[in-house]
Design an enzyme around this catalytic site. Structure first.
Site, mmCIF file in Angstrom:
data_model
loop_
_atom_site.group_PDB
_atom_site.id
_atom_site.type_symbol
_atom_site.label_atom_id
_atom_site.label_comp_id
_atom_site.label_asym_id
_atom_site.label_seq_id
_atom_site.Cartn_x
_atom_site.Cartn_y
_atom_site.Cartn_z
ATOM 1 N N LYS A 229 0.835 -1.215 0.000
ATOM 2 C CA LYS A 229 0.000 0.000 0.000
ATOM 3 C C LYS A 229 0.870 1.266 0.000
ATOM 4 C CE LYS A 229 -3.443 2.841 1.274
ATOM 5 N NZ LYS A 229 -4.667 3.126 0.622
ATOM 6 N N LYS B 57 -0.482 11.550 4.914
ATOM 7 C CA LYS B 57 -0.353 10.464 5.908
ATOM 8 C C LYS B 57 0.417 9.291 5.292
ATOM 9 C CE LYS B 57 -2.856 6.745 8.095
ATOM 10 N NZ LYS B 57 -4.086 6.027 8.371
HETATM 11 P P1 NAD Z 1 -12.459 7.849 9.827
HETATM 12 O O1 NAD Z 1 -11.754 8.806 10.737
HETATM 13 O O2 NAD Z 1 -13.691 8.280 9.118
HETATM 14 O O3 NAD Z 1 -12.835 6.508 10.660
HETATM 15 C C1 NAD Z 1 -12.086 5.982 11.714
HETATM 16 C C2 NAD Z 1 -13.075 5.587 12.812
HETATM 17 O O4 NAD Z 1 -12.374 4.949 13.885
HETATM 18 C C3 NAD Z 1 -13.797 6.799 13.424
HETATM 19 O O5 NAD Z 1 -15.207 6.638 13.295
HETATM 20 C C4 NAD Z 1 -13.333 6.793 14.883
HETATM 21 O O6 NAD Z 1 -14.342 7.251 15.789
HETATM 22 C C5 NAD Z 1 -13.013 5.323 15.097
HETATM 23 N N1 NAD Z 1 -12.107 5.098 16.228
HETATM 24 C C6 NAD Z 1 -11.007 5.812 16.568
HETATM 25 N N2 NAD Z 1 -10.455 5.299 17.698
HETATM 26 C C7 NAD Z 1 -11.238 4.249 18.069
HETATM 27 C C8 NAD Z 1 -11.196 3.328 19.155
HETATM 28 N N3 NAD Z 1 -10.234 3.402 20.106
HETATM 29 N N4 NAD Z 1 -12.174 2.390 19.245
HETATM 30 C C9 NAD Z 1 -13.159 2.324 18.306
HETATM 31 N N5 NAD Z 1 -13.254 3.168 17.264
HETATM 32 C C10 NAD Z 1 -12.294 4.115 17.152
HETATM 33 O O7 NAD Z 1 -11.355 7.338 8.790
HETATM 34 P P2 NAD Z 1 -11.612 6.553 7.399
HETATM 35 O O8 NAD Z 1 -11.631 7.532 6.302
HETATM 36 O O9 NAD Z 1 -12.749 5.591 7.599
HETATM 37 O O10 NAD Z 1 -10.239 5.756 7.292
HETATM 38 C C11 NAD Z 1 -9.966 4.590 8.063
HETATM 39 C C12 NAD Z 1 -8.629 4.009 7.623
HETATM 40 O O11 NAD Z 1 -8.681 3.694 6.225
HETATM 41 C C13 NAD Z 1 -7.433 4.943 7.791
HETATM 42 O O12 NAD Z 1 -6.330 4.187 8.246
HETATM 43 C C14 NAD Z 1 -7.210 5.504 6.404
HETATM 44 O O13 NAD Z 1 -5.875 5.881 6.181
HETATM 45 C C15 NAD Z 1 -7.613 4.323 5.546
HETATM 46 N N6 NAD Z 1 -8.060 4.669 4.185
HETATM 47 C C16 NAD Z 1 -8.934 5.680 3.979
HETATM 48 C C17 NAD Z 1 -9.355 6.004 2.692
HETATM 49 C C18 NAD Z 1 -10.335 7.126 2.449
HETATM 50 O O14 NAD Z 1 -10.504 7.516 1.264
HETATM 51 N N7 NAD Z 1 -11.010 7.650 3.451
HETATM 52 C C19 NAD Z 1 -8.874 5.267 1.598
HETATM 53 C C20 NAD Z 1 -8.009 4.190 1.834
HETATM 54 C C21 NAD Z 1 -7.603 3.910 3.145
#
Ligand code: NAD
Length: 294
Positions: free
Chosen positions: A165, A240
């Site tokens: 990735k 990031k």
């Molecule tokens: P987001 O911030 O919308 O979701 C993360 C969730 O985790 C939040 O709802 C938060 O409340 C929850 N969380 C945080 N700490 C927690 C805990 N201790 N216990 C339970 N829940 C907890 O982020 P996202 O956009 O959904 O991204 C998630 C992952 O996917 C990241 O690592 C990001 O880099 C990766 N990602 C995102 C995208 C994108 O386009 N958004 C694309 C590929 C990969």
């Protein structure tokens, strides 16, 4: 396929629709998120322990490696031996390997399986999974990848998914910058953008950034540039991932000067030049405004 009981931790932009797709496919899904977020068809679990107890599979989709380590510790302590832990977050390779080791010690299977495809891919069940772990762990996770995505590649041992990735996104970040600076140069040389696209997209300068996600509005297929650079893939998420690739390069003693410069440029863009909240292809208007030597 048998129906699994799945604990899903982290129901954010990505995790919410992924969990909903698993529930819609007939699996029993129990979700937990510190923010109290829920997803369609997913039963709310008040704690991580409640979400994972007795589950066949636990999936995490969290912001970073530090949070993953903390959540995984609690999850692993409450999972039944033989169950599978799948982390779909994008995190540093070291955290993925740390969690893999802890899972193995507890008699669990583990796969690191970061995704590409963004929020649209999560909603549409068309993500690509890059997976690291044993053959047995990958095989058990595969039917779930099929529901949440269109493709899953088994890249190697634990950590190999994260490695794939961040290498991919390091290429993407550097290529997007090169594409944007070339468009800005072409402008200043009086070259029409449509002609520039016609030539480059069918010549040796072609890339996904140019051909599929063209940063110039009105040129090429529809992309965030046509929607005032609304993400898409936000510049801060690219930053990031570039941070993670540089962290990995340092750990592995790899020379990655283009990756380092891409991170530097995206840092300036996000922190000082108004790039936060914009698509990562908004590097083009940034370059348009600038001249020789910055
Ligand atoms: P987001 O911030 O919308 O979701 C993360 C969730 O985790 C939040 O709802 C938060 O409340 C929850 N969380 C945080 N700490 C927690 C805990 N201790 N216990 C339970 N829940 C907890 O982020 P996202 O956009 O959904 O991204 C998630 C992952 O996917 C990241 O690592 C990001 O880099 C990766 N990602 C995102 C995208 C994108 O386009 N958004 C694309 C590929 C990969």
């Amino acid at each position: 396929m048998s129906n699994f009981t799945i604990g899903f931790i982290g129901l954010g932009n990505m995790g919410g629709p992924m969990a909903a797709n698993l529930a819609a496919a007939g699996h029993t899904v129990r979700g937990n998120d510190v923010a109290g977020t829920t997803a369609e068809g997913v039963a709310e679990a008040a704690t991580i322990a409640q979400a994972v107890e007795g589950a066949d599979v636990v999936i995490t989709m969290l912001p970073n490696g530090a949070i993953l380590r903390q959540v995984a510790e609690e999850a692993i302590a409450n999972m039944a031996p033989g169950a599978l832990l799948v982390d779909c977050s994008t995190v540093d390779v070291e955290s993925a390997r740390h969690v893999a080791e802890a899972a193995e010690k507890a008699g669990l299977l583990f796969v690191d399986a970061p995704v590409s495809g963004g929020i649209g891919g999560a909603q549409g069940g068309t993500l690509t999974f890059m997976a690291g772990g044993t053959e047995a762990a990958f095989k058990k996770a595969e039917p779930l990848f099929d529901i949440m995505g269109q493709k899953a590649v088994h890249c190697g041992d634990a950590g190999a998914g994260q490695a794939a990735k961040i290498c991919n996104n390091m290429i993407l970040g550097a290529t997007m910058i090169a594409t944007c600076e070339a468009f800005a140069l072409a402008d200043k040389l009086g070259l029409d953008r449509e002609r520039m696209f016609d030539v480059v997209s069918t010549s040796s300068g072609y890339s996904w950034s140019m051909n599929a996600y063209c940063p110039a509005p009105g040129v090429g297929p529809k992309s965030p540039a046509d929607n005032d650079y609304t993400p898409g893939f936000a510049a801060e998420l690219m930053l990031k991932d570039l941070g993670l690739s540089q962290q990995a390069a340092e750990m592995a003693n790899a020379d990655t000067p283009m990756g380092a410069l891409a991170r530097e440029l995206y840092t300036r863009f996000v922190e000082e030049e108004g790039g936060k909240g914009k698509d990562f292809s908004a590097m083009l208007p940034r370059f348009e405004k600038r001249g020789w030597q910055g």
